[in-house]
Design a protein around this motif. Sequence first.
Motif, PDB file in Angstrom:
ATOM      1  N   PRO A  96      41.363  45.106   6.698  1.00  0.00           N
ATOM      2  CA  PRO A  96      40.384  45.651   7.551  1.00  0.00           C
ATOM      3  C   PRO A  96      39.020  46.412   6.749  1.00  0.00           C
ATOM      4  CG  PRO A  96      42.124  47.214   7.715  1.00  0.00           C
ATOM      5  CD  PRO A  96      42.542  45.857   6.926  1.00  0.00           C
ATOM      6  N   ILE A  97      37.906  46.051   7.298  1.00  0.00           N
ATOM      7  CA  ILE A  97      36.659  46.414   6.513  1.00  0.00           C
ATOM      8  C   ILE A  97      36.464  47.819   6.924  1.00  0.00           C
ATOM      9  CG2 ILE A  97      34.189  46.399   6.173  1.00  0.00           C
ATOM     10  CD1 ILE A  97      34.635  43.421   6.681  1.00  0.00           C
ATOM     11  N   LEU A  98      36.354  49.091   6.075  1.00  0.00           N
ATOM     12  CA  LEU A  98      35.882  50.315   6.515  1.00  0.00           C
ATOM     13  C   LEU A  98      34.350  50.413   6.027  1.00  0.00           C
ATOM     14  CD1 LEU A  98      36.594  53.200   6.990  1.00  0.00           C
ATOM     15  CD2 LEU A  98      37.140  53.319   4.402  1.00  0.00           C
ATOM     16  N   ILE A  99      33.834  50.988   7.307  1.00  0.00           N
ATOM     17  CA  ILE A  99      32.119  50.967   7.287  1.00  0.00           C
ATOM     18  C   ILE A  99      32.042  52.568   7.958  1.00  0.00           C
ATOM     19  CG2 ILE A  99      29.927  50.257   8.290  1.00  0.00           C
ATOM     20  CD1 ILE A  99      31.276  47.442   8.376  1.00  0.00           C
ATOM     21  N   PHE A 100      30.902  53.198   7.329  1.00  0.00           N
ATOM     22  CA  PHE A 100      30.432  54.295   7.889  1.00  0.00           C
ATOM     23  C   PHE A 100      29.059  54.076   8.554  1.00  0.00           C
ATOM     24  CE2 PHE A 100      33.354  55.556   4.325  1.00  0.00           C
ATOM     25  CZ  PHE A 100      34.181  56.338   5.076  1.00  0.00           C
ATOM     26  N   PRO A 101      28.929  53.698   9.568  1.00  0.00           N
ATOM     27  CA  PRO A 101      27.536  53.090  10.443  1.00  0.00           C
ATOM     28  C   PRO A 101      26.290  54.358  10.355  1.00  0.00           C
ATOM     29  CG  PRO A 101      29.638  52.657  11.953  1.00  0.00           C
ATOM     30  CD  PRO A 101      29.874  53.760  10.982  1.00  0.00           C
ATOM     31  N   GLU A 102      26.695  55.466  10.426  1.00  0.00           N
ATOM     32  CA  GLU A 102      25.559  56.472  10.204  1.00  0.00           C
ATOM     33  C   GLU A 102      24.777  56.251   8.994  1.00  0.00           C
ATOM     34  OE1 GLU A 102      27.014  60.531  11.968  1.00  0.00           O
ATOM     35  OE2 GLU A 102      28.530  59.557  10.686  1.00  0.00           O
ATOM     36  N   GLY A 103      25.294  55.527   7.783  1.00  0.00           N
ATOM     37  CA  GLY A 103      24.537  55.256   6.680  1.00  0.00           C
ATOM     38  C   GLY A 103      24.108  56.665   5.719  1.00  0.00           C
ATOM     39  N   THR A 104      24.499  57.651   6.227  1.00  0.00           N
ATOM     40  CA  THR A 104      24.491  58.886   5.206  1.00  0.00           C
ATOM     41  C   THR A 104      25.187  59.990   5.773  1.00  0.00           C
ATOM     42  OG1 THR A 104      22.458  60.340   4.354  1.00  0.00           O
ATOM     43  CG2 THR A 104      22.572  60.157   6.769  1.00  0.00           C
ATOM     44  N   CYS A 105      25.532  61.062   4.903  1.00  0.00           N
ATOM     45  CA  CYS A 105      26.346  62.061   5.202  1.00  0.00           C
ATOM     46  C   CYS A 105      25.774  63.261   6.246  1.00  0.00           C
ATOM     47  CB  CYS A 105      26.773  62.632   3.980  1.00  0.00           C
ATOM     48  SG  CYS A 105      27.740  61.792   2.841  1.00  0.00           S
ATOM     49  N   ILE A 106      26.531  63.542   7.112  1.00  0.00           N
ATOM     50  CA  ILE A 106      26.145  64.288   8.193  1.00  0.00           C
ATOM     51  C   ILE A 106      27.244  65.513   8.131  1.00  0.00           C
ATOM     52  CG2 ILE A 106      25.589  64.983  10.673  1.00  0.00           C
ATOM     53  CD1 ILE A 106      24.194  62.594   9.529  1.00  0.00           C
ATOM     54  N   ASN A 107      26.728  66.896   8.502  1.00  0.00           N
ATOM     55  CA  ASN A 107      27.552  67.992   8.149  1.00  0.00           C
ATOM     56  C   ASN A 107      28.808  68.254   8.991  1.00  0.00           C
ATOM     57  OD1 ASN A 107      26.644  69.011  10.605  1.00  0.00           O
ATOM     58  ND2 ASN A 107      25.681  70.767   9.752  1.00  0.00           N
ATOM     59  N   ASN A 108      29.290  67.100   9.670  1.00  0.00           N
ATOM     60  CA  ASN A 108      30.552  67.240  10.385  1.00  0.00           C
ATOM     61  C   ASN A 108      30.515  68.195  11.596  1.00  0.00           C
ATOM     62  OD1 ASN A 108      34.213  68.004   9.760  1.00  0.00           O
ATOM     63  ND2 ASN A 108      33.083  65.895  10.210  1.00  0.00           N
ATOM     64  N   THR A 109      29.414  68.285  11.902  1.00  0.00           N
ATOM     65  CA  THR A 109      29.247  69.115  13.249  1.00  0.00           C
ATOM     66  C   THR A 109      28.633  68.233  14.355  1.00  0.00           C
ATOM     67  OG1 THR A 109      26.850  69.606  13.098  1.00  0.00           O
ATOM     68  CG2 THR A 109      28.648  71.298  12.234  1.00  0.00           C
ATOM     69  N   SER A 110      28.220  66.920  14.056  1.00  0.00           N
ATOM     70  CA  SER A 110      27.875  66.052  14.940  1.00  0.00           C
ATOM     71  C   SER A 110      27.764  64.487  14.530  1.00  0.00           C
ATOM     72  CB  SER A 110      26.361  66.228  15.276  1.00  0.00           C
ATOM     73  OG  SER A 110      25.428  66.192  14.166  1.00  0.00           O
ATOM     74  N   VAL A 111      27.563  63.603  15.394  1.00  0.00           N
ATOM     75  CA  VAL A 111      27.742  62.202  14.910  1.00  0.00           C
ATOM     76  C   VAL A 111      26.314  61.769  15.522  1.00  0.00           C
ATOM     77  CG1 VAL A 111      28.808  60.031  15.518  1.00  0.00           C
ATOM     78  CG2 VAL A 111      30.155  61.981  15.467  1.00  0.00           C
ATOM     79  N   MET A 112      25.654  61.013  14.503  1.00  0.00           N
ATOM     80  CA  MET A 112      24.152  60.573  14.832  1.00  0.00           C
ATOM     81  C   MET A 112      24.294  59.023  14.722  1.00  0.00           C
ATOM     82  SD  MET A 112      22.006  63.070  12.200  1.00  0.00           S
ATOM     83  CE  MET A 112      20.418  62.741  13.100  1.00  0.00           C
ATOM     84  N   MET A 113      23.252  58.779  15.083  1.00  0.00           N
ATOM     85  CA  MET A 113      22.981  57.007  15.377  1.00  0.00           C
ATOM     86  C   MET A 113      23.728  56.080  14.514  1.00  0.00           C
ATOM     87  SD  MET A 113      19.538  54.868  15.790  1.00  0.00           S
ATOM     88  CE  MET A 113      19.440  54.529  14.221  1.00  0.00           C
ATOM     89  N   PHE A 114      24.583  55.342  15.140  1.00  0.00           N
ATOM     90  CA  PHE A 114      25.158  54.301  14.278  1.00  0.00           C
ATOM     91  C   PHE A 114      24.240  53.002  14.374  1.00  0.00           C
ATOM     92  CE2 PHE A 114      30.174  55.127  15.305  1.00  0.00           C
ATOM     93  CZ  PHE A 114      29.718  56.339  14.640  1.00  0.00           C
ATOM     94  N   LYS A 115      24.268  52.607  13.145  1.00  0.00           N
ATOM     95  CA  LYS A 115      23.337  51.424  12.899  1.00  0.00           C
ATOM     96  C   LYS A 115      24.093  50.129  13.475  1.00  0.00           C
ATOM     97  CE  LYS A 115      21.097  53.216   8.663  1.00  0.00           C
ATOM     98  NZ  LYS A 115      20.041  53.986   9.446  1.00  0.00           N
TER      99      LYS A 115
END
Length: 373
Positions: free
Chosen positions: A236-255
């Motif tokens: 399986p492919i592993l992808i992080f769709p946010e594209g950048t690191c966020i401080n683990n308090t939130s989830v931002m827009m998925f590309k």
Amino acid sequence: PWFPSASEGIIERDQTPMEQEIARLRQAGFEFSDIFYFCRKGFEAIVEDEVTQRFSSEELVSWNLLTRTNVNFHYVSLRLSVLWGLGVLVRYCLLLPLRFTLASIGVTSMIVGTTVVGQLPNSRVKNYLSEVVHLTCSRILVRALSGTIRYHNKENRPKKGGICVANHTSPIDAIILTNDGCYAMVGQVHGGLMGVIQRATVKACPHVWFERSEIKDRHLVTKRLREHVADKSKLPILIFPEGTCINNTSVMMFKKGSFEIGGTIYPVAIKYDPQFGDAFWNSSKYNIVSYLLRIMTSWAIVCNVWYMPPMVRQEGEDAVQFANRVRSAIARQGGLTELPWDGGLKRAKVKDTFKEEQQKNYSKMLVRNGSVG
């Protein structure tokens, strides 16, 4: 010492929707004091907006005897200073050398192991040995961080031919996940030590590495990922769709690119415990070496990983709607705040078109409530 948590913030916010407040002001008749509402909203946005605070380390409720998250060591009392000094000795003189040794063994084993396995002809034996090397080395690297990880709902682990998507806090997210299973990584070709690791691992495992010029070609990226997903024998492919690191308090827009490929999406939520060590990588403040030194001199990296039921794109649902649905599921499971903002704001300015859209919405709000015209 006490510090406010990220959820509490440093100012008390007015939670009343702007449209509702404008309607109330209009009913009461205009007064000069009404402008204070808009001044307050402006101060809230300037002092602590909900986007930029996600790109700095999460504040802790209490001090964890490390250098404080956003404030360096300050003298409070002799007892705390002695405890902090003893902690420095333990972390730098005892834990760091042991962890560095383990990390060196893990990286060297990864390079040597995948290079040797990569010389074998393609076969089930080669795939098996590749998985053994990746799992073994990842587990050594997790131990180099004193990683304590709890994996929940293992029956939902990503299967071959699928796409694993997760929220992104740190480069070690990949190691946290490969500690429990093998994945094909997707990313840009790097130089230096990272480049050596990439060239070695791709010989043994079907990782998908792109040149800098290629990764800007969205159609080429999509084509190569679709070819990978179409082969049900591949990891399986592993992808992080946010594209950048966020401080683990939130989830931002998925590309949306990850959700245009097709195939089954396996969402994964990762939540770190900041009391033992700050896993967030603020790449605009620390380079990778400084970051690794920080986490290897923490007490430990403690986190929970939730494997969630697979999700597929529904009929009539476009890629953006599908991405938002997956993001919402990850945010709920991880106890994270869901934000609609693009993580690219970490380095780029807000687009003029977005500003104009907000201005139009504000104008419509005023007109609808009879405040102008």
